[in-house]
Scaffold this motif. Sequence first.
Motif, PDB file in Angstrom:
ATOM      1  N   SER A 102       0.844  -1.194   0.000  1.00 42.91           N
ATOM      2  CA  SER A 102       0.000   0.000   0.000  1.00 42.91           C
ATOM      3  C   SER A 102       0.882   1.247   0.000  1.00 42.91           C
ATOM      4  CB  SER A 102      -0.892  -0.016   1.246  1.00 42.91           C
ATOM      5  OG  SER A 102      -1.834   1.005   1.194  1.00 42.91           O
ATOM      6  N   VAL A 103       0.590   2.161  -0.917  1.00 39.76           N
ATOM      7  CA  VAL A 103       1.319   3.429  -0.983  1.00 39.76           C
ATOM      8  C   VAL A 103       0.311   4.577  -0.958  1.00 39.76           C
ATOM      9  CG1 VAL A 103       3.276   2.418  -2.237  1.00 39.76           C
ATOM     10  CG2 VAL A 103       1.407   3.464  -3.519  1.00 39.76           C
ATOM     11  N   PRO A 104       0.712   5.753  -0.512  1.00 39.65           N
ATOM     12  CA  PRO A 104      -0.221   6.883  -0.464  1.00 39.65           C
ATOM     13  C   PRO A 104      -0.581   7.361  -1.875  1.00 39.65           C
ATOM     14  CG  PRO A 104       1.868   7.430   0.651  1.00 39.65           C
ATOM     15  CD  PRO A 104       2.022   6.079   0.038  1.00 39.65           C
ATOM     16  N   PRO A 105      -1.860   7.633  -2.122  1.00 37.78           N
ATOM     17  CA  PRO A 105      -2.271   8.085  -3.463  1.00 37.78           C
ATOM     18  C   PRO A 105      -1.511   9.317  -3.946  1.00 37.78           C
ATOM     19  CG  PRO A 105      -4.199   7.678  -2.085  1.00 37.78           C
ATOM     20  CD  PRO A 105      -2.984   7.531  -1.211  1.00 37.78           C
ATOM     21  N   ASP A 109       2.475   8.510  -8.295  1.00 37.83           N
ATOM     22  CA  ASP A 109       3.230   8.845  -9.514  1.00 37.83           C
ATOM     23  C   ASP A 109       4.714   9.067  -9.212  1.00 37.83           C
ATOM     24  OD1 ASP A 109       0.987   8.686 -11.248  1.00 37.83           O
ATOM     25  OD2 ASP A 109       0.372  10.701 -10.654  1.00 37.83           O
ATOM     26  N   GLU A 110       5.000   9.671  -8.075  1.00 38.05           N
ATOM     27  CA  GLU A 110       6.386   9.878  -7.657  1.00 38.05           C
ATOM     28  C   GLU A 110       7.101   8.530  -7.472  1.00 38.05           C
ATOM     29  OE1 GLU A 110       8.654  11.077  -3.514  1.00 38.05           O
ATOM     30  OE2 GLU A 110       6.621  11.831  -3.835  1.00 38.05           O
ATOM     31  N   TYR A 111       6.421   7.571  -6.839  1.00 39.58           N
ATOM     32  CA  TYR A 111       7.026   6.268  -6.596  1.00 39.58           C
ATOM     33  C   TYR A 111       7.234   5.493  -7.896  1.00 39.58           C
ATOM     34  CZ  TYR A 111       6.254   6.914  -1.575  1.00 39.58           C
ATOM     35  OH  TYR A 111       6.272   7.371  -0.280  1.00 39.58           O
ATOM     36  N   TYR A 112       6.325   5.657  -8.831  1.00 37.64           N
ATOM     37  CA  TYR A 112       6.469   5.025 -10.142  1.00 37.64           C
ATOM     38  C   TYR A 112       7.765   5.520 -10.796  1.00 37.64           C
ATOM     39  CZ  TYR A 112       5.181   3.408 -14.836  1.00 37.64           C
ATOM     40  OH  TYR A 112       5.161   2.786 -16.055  1.00 37.64           O
ATOM     41  N   ALA A 113       7.921   6.836 -10.820  1.00 37.11           N
ATOM     42  CA  ALA A 113       9.116   7.427 -11.432  1.00 37.11           C
ATOM     43  C   ALA A 113      10.382   7.050 -10.652  1.00 37.11           C
ATOM     44  CB  ALA A 113       8.962   8.953 -11.494  1.00 37.11           C
ATOM     45  N   LYS A 114      10.279   7.001  -9.341  1.00 36.52           N
ATOM     46  CA  LYS A 114      11.440   6.689  -8.517  1.00 36.52           C
ATOM     47  C   LYS A 114      11.944   5.266  -8.781  1.00 36.52           C
ATOM     48  CE  LYS A 114      12.954   7.301  -3.751  1.00 36.52           C
ATOM     49  NZ  LYS A 114      12.533   7.783  -2.434  1.00 36.52           N
ATOM     50  N   ASP A 154      14.122 -12.666  -7.941  1.00 36.68           N
ATOM     51  CA  ASP A 154      13.733 -14.048  -8.201  1.00 36.68           C
ATOM     52  C   ASP A 154      12.459 -14.154  -9.021  1.00 36.68           C
ATOM     53  OD1 ASP A 154      15.753 -15.717  -6.983  1.00 36.68           O
ATOM     54  OD2 ASP A 154      15.098 -14.866  -5.074  1.00 36.68           O
ATOM     55  N   GLY A 155      11.923 -13.017  -9.487  1.00 34.05           N
ATOM     56  CA  GLY A 155      10.719 -13.047 -10.307  1.00 34.05           C
ATOM     57  C   GLY A 155       9.418 -12.988  -9.523  1.00 34.05           C
ATOM     58  N   ALA A 156       9.478 -12.808  -8.194  1.00 33.98           N
ATOM     59  CA  ALA A 156       8.239 -12.646  -7.422  1.00 33.98           C
ATOM     60  C   ALA A 156       7.555 -11.367  -7.881  1.00 33.98           C
ATOM     61  CB  ALA A 156       8.527 -12.591  -5.924  1.00 33.98           C
ATOM     62  N   LEU A 157       6.275 -11.459  -8.183  1.00 30.92           N
ATOM     63  CA  LEU A 157       5.510 -10.321  -8.678  1.00 30.92           C
ATOM     64  C   LEU A 157       5.118  -9.423  -7.513  1.00 30.92           C
ATOM     65  CD1 LEU A 157       4.243  -8.975 -11.167  1.00 30.92           C
ATOM     66  CD2 LEU A 157       2.217 -10.425 -10.793  1.00 30.92           C
ATOM     67  N   LEU A 158       5.490  -8.155  -7.601  1.00 31.34           N
ATOM     68  CA  LEU A 158       5.203  -7.150  -6.575  1.00 31.34           C
ATOM     69  C   LEU A 158       4.351  -6.046  -7.175  1.00 31.34           C
ATOM     70  CD1 LEU A 158       8.823  -6.888  -5.135  1.00 31.34           C
ATOM     71  CD2 LEU A 158       6.976  -8.397  -4.374  1.00 31.34           C
ATOM     72  N   GLU A 159       3.619  -5.357  -6.319  1.00 28.77           N
ATOM     73  CA  GLU A 159       2.721  -4.293  -6.776  1.00 28.77           C
ATOM     74  C   GLU A 159       2.765  -3.142  -5.778  1.00 28.77           C
ATOM     75  OE1 GLU A 159      -2.111  -3.835  -7.649  1.00 28.77           O
ATOM     76  OE2 GLU A 159      -1.351  -5.577  -6.564  1.00 28.77           O
ATOM     77  N   PHE A 160       2.772  -1.921  -6.272  1.00 32.14           N
ATOM     78  CA  PHE A 160       2.498  -0.739  -5.457  1.00 32.14           C
ATOM     79  C   PHE A 160       1.076  -0.337  -5.795  1.00 32.14           C
ATOM     80  CE2 PHE A 160       6.864   1.421  -4.504  1.00 32.14           C
ATOM     81  CZ  PHE A 160       7.217   0.353  -3.703  1.00 32.14           C
ATOM     82  N   ALA A 161       0.216  -0.236  -4.777  1.00 33.67           N
ATOM     83  CA  ALA A 161      -1.199   0.044  -4.993  1.00 33.67           C
ATOM     84  C   ALA A 161      -1.682   1.097  -4.010  1.00 33.67           C
ATOM     85  CB  ALA A 161      -2.021  -1.235  -4.820  1.00 33.67           C
ATOM     86  N   CYS A 162      -2.623   1.917  -4.467  1.00 33.31           N
ATOM     87  CA  CYS A 162      -3.236   2.905  -3.579  1.00 33.31           C
ATOM     88  C   CYS A 162      -4.751   2.876  -3.755  1.00 33.31           C
ATOM     89  CB  CYS A 162      -2.683   4.300  -3.818  1.00 33.31           C
ATOM     90  SG  CYS A 162      -2.979   4.993  -5.447  1.00 33.31           S
ATOM     91  N   TRP A 163      -5.445   2.692  -2.639  1.00 36.81           N
ATOM     92  CA  TRP A 163      -6.911   2.745  -2.651  1.00 36.81           C
ATOM     93  C   TRP A 163      -7.347   4.176  -2.885  1.00 36.81           C
ATOM     94  CZ3 TRP A 163      -8.739  -1.819  -3.211  1.00 36.81           C
ATOM     95  CH2 TRP A 163      -8.217  -2.917  -2.532  1.00 36.81           C
ATOM     96  N   LEU A 164      -8.422   4.343  -3.655  1.00 39.11           N
ATOM     97  CA  LEU A 164      -8.923   5.685  -3.950  1.00 39.11           C
ATOM     98  C   LEU A 164     -10.296   5.951  -3.342  1.00 39.11           C
ATOM     99  CD1 LEU A 164      -7.819   6.175  -7.661  1.00 39.11           C
ATOM    100  CD2 LEU A 164      -6.640   6.846  -5.560  1.00 39.11           C
TER     101      LEU A 164
END
Length: 188
Positions: A102-105, A109-114, A154-164
């Motif tokens: 979970s990331v802050p909404p 976009d900042e985290y995507y670019a980072k 190792d190929g583990a799928l990770l996600e950054f997500a923010c609830w809106l």
Amino acid sequence: MSGGNREFQLGGVNHLALVCSDMQQTVEFYSGVLGMPLIKTIELPRGMGQHFFFDCGNGDCLAFFWFPNAPEGVPGISAPAAKPGEGEIVSAVGSMNHVAFSVPPERFDEYYAKLRGKGVEVSPVLNHDDSPAGVTTELHDGVFVRSFYFTDPDGALLEFACWLREFGPADVAHQPRRAADRTAPASV
């Protein structure tokens, strides 16, 4: 989110334990790239391996086992073969499909670019909504979560997500499927 457990007083996920092939590389990625503090290390008895814990926020941990005799993962069986929006995301029953952080909404976009700036290959941003496709490129009032995906060494799928938005009774509208509804063979 809404709801509440009337059976048990759960405080979230204590830890999710994955298996890695190289603990040093795992530490470099999760602490060095993602900034998660390494908070506990365990050398398992009888040479069984190691178990390390990373703080992933709110008192929750992501943990990794390193076993000297662990078999290699098999994309499409033990984990998805691709990132959502880029290919097949099905994985086997009992597998860990992905971990969503979970990331802050306001920082999404900042985290995507980072992450891209750190050389991490990330998927396109997916705006999850209730449309027939389930995702849209447009950000609109019906989008309930924004996310993007990437993999660890190792190929583990990770996600950054923010609830809106908060969920309500209308968000639980589907009947659960049964094992008999599956089209895949029971074993591979």
